[in-house]
Design a protein around this motif. Sequence first.
Motif, PDB file in Angstrom:
ATOM      1  N   LEU A  49       0.820  -1.286   0.187  1.00 23.91           N
ATOM      2  CA  LEU A  49      -0.005  -0.056   0.040  1.00 23.91           C
ATOM      3  C   LEU A  49       0.805   1.310   0.113  1.00 23.91           C
ATOM      4  O   LEU A  49       0.609   2.247  -0.234  1.00 23.91           O
ATOM      5  CB  LEU A  49      -0.892  -0.097   1.373  1.00 23.91           C
ATOM      6  N   SER A  50       2.173   1.270  -0.023  1.00 26.41           N
ATOM      7  CA  SER A  50       3.049   2.442   0.315  1.00 26.41           C
ATOM      8  C   SER A  50       2.715   3.337   1.440  1.00 26.41           C
ATOM      9  O   SER A  50       2.994   4.591   1.137  1.00 26.41           O
ATOM     10  CB  SER A  50       3.160   2.955  -0.805  1.00 26.41           C
ATOM     11  N   THR A  51       2.260   2.791   2.543  1.00 23.87           N
ATOM     12  CA  THR A  51       1.986   3.398   3.665  1.00 23.87           C
ATOM     13  C   THR A  51       1.868   2.686   4.917  1.00 23.87           C
ATOM     14  O   THR A  51       1.508   1.606   4.668  1.00 23.87           O
ATOM     15  CB  THR A  51       0.433   4.363   3.313  1.00 23.87           C
ATOM     16  N   THR A  52       2.038   3.346   6.031  1.00 25.44           N
ATOM     17  CA  THR A  52       1.799   2.663   7.469  1.00 25.44           C
ATOM     18  C   THR A  52       0.634   3.179   7.983  1.00 25.44           C
ATOM     19  O   THR A  52       0.296   3.138   9.244  1.00 25.44           O
ATOM     20  CB  THR A  52       2.991   2.785   7.978  1.00 25.44           C
ATOM     21  N   GLU A  53      -0.140   4.123   7.195  1.00 24.92           N
ATOM     22  CA  GLU A  53      -1.207   4.743   8.092  1.00 24.92           C
ATOM     23  C   GLU A  53      -2.543   4.154   7.607  1.00 24.92           C
ATOM     24  O   GLU A  53      -3.311   4.589   6.655  1.00 24.92           O
ATOM     25  CB  GLU A  53      -1.149   6.366   7.273  1.00 24.92           C
ATOM     26  N   TYR A  54      -2.923   3.181   8.317  1.00 27.89           N
ATOM     27  CA  TYR A  54      -4.013   2.444   8.155  1.00 27.89           C
ATOM     28  C   TYR A  54      -4.339   1.746   9.535  1.00 27.89           C
ATOM     29  O   TYR A  54      -3.520   1.543  10.294  1.00 27.89           O
ATOM     30  CB  TYR A  54      -4.027   1.326   7.387  1.00 27.89           C
ATOM     31  N   PRO A  55      -5.625   2.028   9.922  1.00 32.49           N
ATOM     32  CA  PRO A  55      -6.056   1.646  11.258  1.00 32.49           C
ATOM     33  C   PRO A  55      -5.743  -0.109  11.100  1.00 32.49           C
ATOM     34  O   PRO A  55      -5.716  -0.880  10.584  1.00 32.49           O
ATOM     35  CB  PRO A  55      -7.640   1.889  11.328  1.00 32.49           C
ATOM     36  N   ARG A  56      -5.461  -0.439  12.464  1.00 32.91           N
ATOM     37  CA  ARG A  56      -5.410  -1.770  13.038  1.00 32.91           C
ATOM     38  C   ARG A  56      -5.767  -2.242  14.409  1.00 32.91           C
ATOM     39  O   ARG A  56      -5.787  -1.445  15.318  1.00 32.91           O
ATOM     40  CB  ARG A  56      -3.885  -2.270  12.705  1.00 32.91           C
ATOM     41  N   ILE A  57      -5.918  -3.475  14.709  1.00 33.42           N
ATOM     42  CA  ILE A  57      -6.279  -3.942  16.104  1.00 33.42           C
ATOM     43  C   ILE A  57      -5.119  -5.086  16.146  1.00 33.42           C
ATOM     44  O   ILE A  57      -4.944  -6.014  15.308  1.00 33.42           O
ATOM     45  CB  ILE A  57      -7.523  -4.631  16.194  1.00 33.42           C
ATOM     46  N   ARG A  58      -4.461  -4.980  17.451  1.00 31.83           N
ATOM     47  CA  ARG A  58      -3.498  -5.818  17.625  1.00 31.83           C
ATOM     48  C   ARG A  58      -3.808  -6.505  18.812  1.00 31.83           C
ATOM     49  O   ARG A  58      -4.397  -6.079  19.795  1.00 31.83           O
ATOM     50  CB  ARG A  58      -2.193  -5.005  17.994  1.00 31.83           C
TER      51      ARG A  58
END
Length: 142
Positions: free
Chosen positions: A58-67
């Motif tokens: 995606l060329s980004t680390t700016e996406y929501p995530r649940i860990r």
Amino acid sequence: YMNLSGNAVSYWLKKENVPVENMLVIVDDIALPLGSIRMRPKGADGGHNGLAHISNILSTTEYPRIRVGTGNGFRRGSQIDFVLGKWTMEEKKFLQERIPIVIEMIKSFAFAGLELTMTSFNKAGKVPSKTEKPEPGKDLPK
């Protein structure tokens, strides 16, 4: 393979025309205590190969995530066996008690958005101390 999950993520984002900020990634995380649950709006992959592949594609680390924490109870060099291994009965029972929090977080993300979900749930996602054992679902925000 989980390490190539960026391919599937990219495919479905394009096919369904979903903006990256509306996507929610859910991952296991050995850096968190077993059963700990945290939502983040963005971030580094923290050594998680699935997140690294998604970020790369995606060329980004700016996406929501649940860990979701799996703990790190493995000896050096046996991380793969630990991550792909079987849960003990006690671990299974404990994680089953935590699943309703994740389900409610997903619903909240879809209907209330990222910020309100993080505010409402990140506290509920913390693993209780050994002395306090909450009833399943008791910590869920109303």
